[in-house]
Motif scaffolding. Sequence first.
Motif, PDB file in Angstrom:
ATOM      1  N   ALA A 182       0.830  -1.205   0.000  1.00  0.00           N
ATOM      2  CA  ALA A 182       0.000   0.000   0.000  1.00  0.00           C
ATOM      3  C   ALA A 182       0.865   1.255   0.000  1.00  0.00           C
ATOM      4  O   ALA A 182       0.549   2.257  -0.666  1.00  0.00           O
ATOM      5  N   LEU A 183       1.971   1.214   0.728  1.00  0.00           N
ATOM      6  CA  LEU A 183       2.904   2.347   0.717  1.00  0.00           C
ATOM      7  C   LEU A 183       3.527   2.516  -0.674  1.00  0.00           C
ATOM      8  O   LEU A 183       3.715   3.644  -1.148  1.00  0.00           O
ATOM      9  N   PHE A 184       3.859   1.401  -1.314  1.00  0.00           N
ATOM     10  CA  PHE A 184       4.428   1.471  -2.658  1.00  0.00           C
ATOM     11  C   PHE A 184       3.436   2.116  -3.632  1.00  0.00           C
ATOM     12  O   PHE A 184       3.798   2.987  -4.427  1.00  0.00           O
ATOM     13  N   ARG A 185       2.155   1.701  -3.541  1.00  0.00           N
ATOM     14  CA  ARG A 185       1.146   2.297  -4.418  1.00  0.00           C
ATOM     15  C   ARG A 185       0.982   3.784  -4.123  1.00  0.00           C
ATOM     16  O   ARG A 185       0.807   4.592  -5.042  1.00  0.00           O
ATOM     17  N   GLN A 191      -2.136   8.349  -3.140  1.00  0.00           N
ATOM     18  CA  GLN A 191      -3.382   8.013  -2.469  1.00  0.00           C
ATOM     19  C   GLN A 191      -3.176   7.005  -1.346  1.00  0.00           C
ATOM     20  O   GLN A 191      -2.525   5.982  -1.528  1.00  0.00           O
ATOM     21  N   GLY A 192      -3.761   7.316  -0.194  1.00  0.00           N
ATOM     22  CA  GLY A 192      -3.839   6.331   0.868  1.00  0.00           C
ATOM     23  C   GLY A 192      -4.999   5.397   0.625  1.00  0.00           C
ATOM     24  O   GLY A 192      -5.758   5.538  -0.338  1.00  0.00           O
ATOM     25  N   GLN A 193      -5.165   4.405   1.503  1.00  0.00           N
ATOM     26  CA  GLN A 193      -6.297   3.488   1.362  1.00  0.00           C
ATOM     27  C   GLN A 193      -6.446   2.637   2.613  1.00  0.00           C
ATOM     28  O   GLN A 193      -5.559   2.577   3.471  1.00  0.00           O
ATOM     29  N   GLU A 194      -7.592   1.960   2.696  1.00  0.00           N
ATOM     30  CA  GLU A 194      -7.835   0.991   3.755  1.00  0.00           C
ATOM     31  C   GLU A 194      -7.441  -0.394   3.258  1.00  0.00           C
ATOM     32  O   GLU A 194      -7.747  -0.771   2.138  1.00  0.00           O
TER      33      GLU A 194
END
Length: 406
Positions: A182-185, A191-194
């Motif tokens: 998720a950090l790589f994306r 964008q952050g995400q759940e």
Amino acid sequence: MAGPLDGVRILDLTSNFMGPYASLLLADMGADVSKVESRQGDTTRGVGPCRNRGMSAVFLHLNRNKRSIVLDLKSADGVGALKRMMRSADVLLYSLRPKSMARLGLSYEEAREINPRIIYCGTYGFGQNGPYADRPAYDDLIQAAVGMPVLQSRKNGPPDYVATAVADRVVGMAATSAVSMALFRRERTGQGQEVQVPMFETFAHFVMGDHLYGHTFVPAIGDWGYARMMNPDRRPYRTQDGYVGVNVYTDQHWLRFFALAGHPEMGQDPRFADIHGRTENIGLLYEFLARTFETKTTAAWVALLTEADIPVIEMNTPESLLDDPHMKEVGFFVDQEHPSEGRLRALGIPQRWSESSPELRYPAPRLGEHSAQLLAEYGFSSHEIDDLLRCGAVYAPEVQDTSPND
């Protein structure tokens, strides 16, 4: 730079084994992990031998490279302090059930309003779109739910749990992977995400890749369960003076082993000539191996099979592993001087990196040891920190220990 995740700020609202193992792996890779605890502290502070209360062996191994802050999340001031820290955090990692997070005002929707770049990762029992969503879960429950004790029973008799917190640690590793991806994306998109990492589904994925077996096909072709894994004779082999772990696996391994054992003709037997036949007749092979290994000493077998390039190793106990020559040479066990717990034996970081090499930066923290320090780093003034300590929303041992009313 101390590790590839240097500079990544993680607020760690996990306890027990699974979540702290995930944050341990992230902390070892250089992330700045703030371990958020209640006044009672993480449950594992009391698990195992200790020199000082709250600093048990299990806690020490799960929580190095982290700093501890105590926040009262049942108070408005405590939750407010955490939300303020979330503004500049990269990751919020938690192991409470999602409904509990929502009651605290810490749902993903609320977290995203505070910081749209945050990675919001939950590690808990069950996926939230199924009927078990609200149930609590621990390692033993998840082992049972996935069928691990039944798989063990085909080896040992009655259903039995694996003798380590295998579900907790496997799911913890999955959470580490999810956070990292998720950090790589986010690096690519901003964008952050759940991210939800449920124990039941994650551990089922881990176990059923081996043991769905015949039920992989519709209709099923035979039974569930990888026969070789469940065979009661799949175990270390007794030698004349100890035990060895051996994997005679490929066709060439078996041909060489049959020759070493004085039975080269077995290599031509259709029951043992290829992996399909050996899998079908694994019980016979395990019996043959057990008889054969009892004929020589451990050292003799290790030398003989190593020379033949057949995988073999002497069986250790947790104690003898400390003196294993390979572990000594690579420096896996590291003696450290803990500021409050004295001389300790720590587990090293297994990976080696040509750049951004991870380090053992912090020993496992005392409860609330870094409360004031972390608040200051997250932008709180000394006056605000004093107010939070005074009202009990935050705890720091140095304040508590010097209080005239203590």
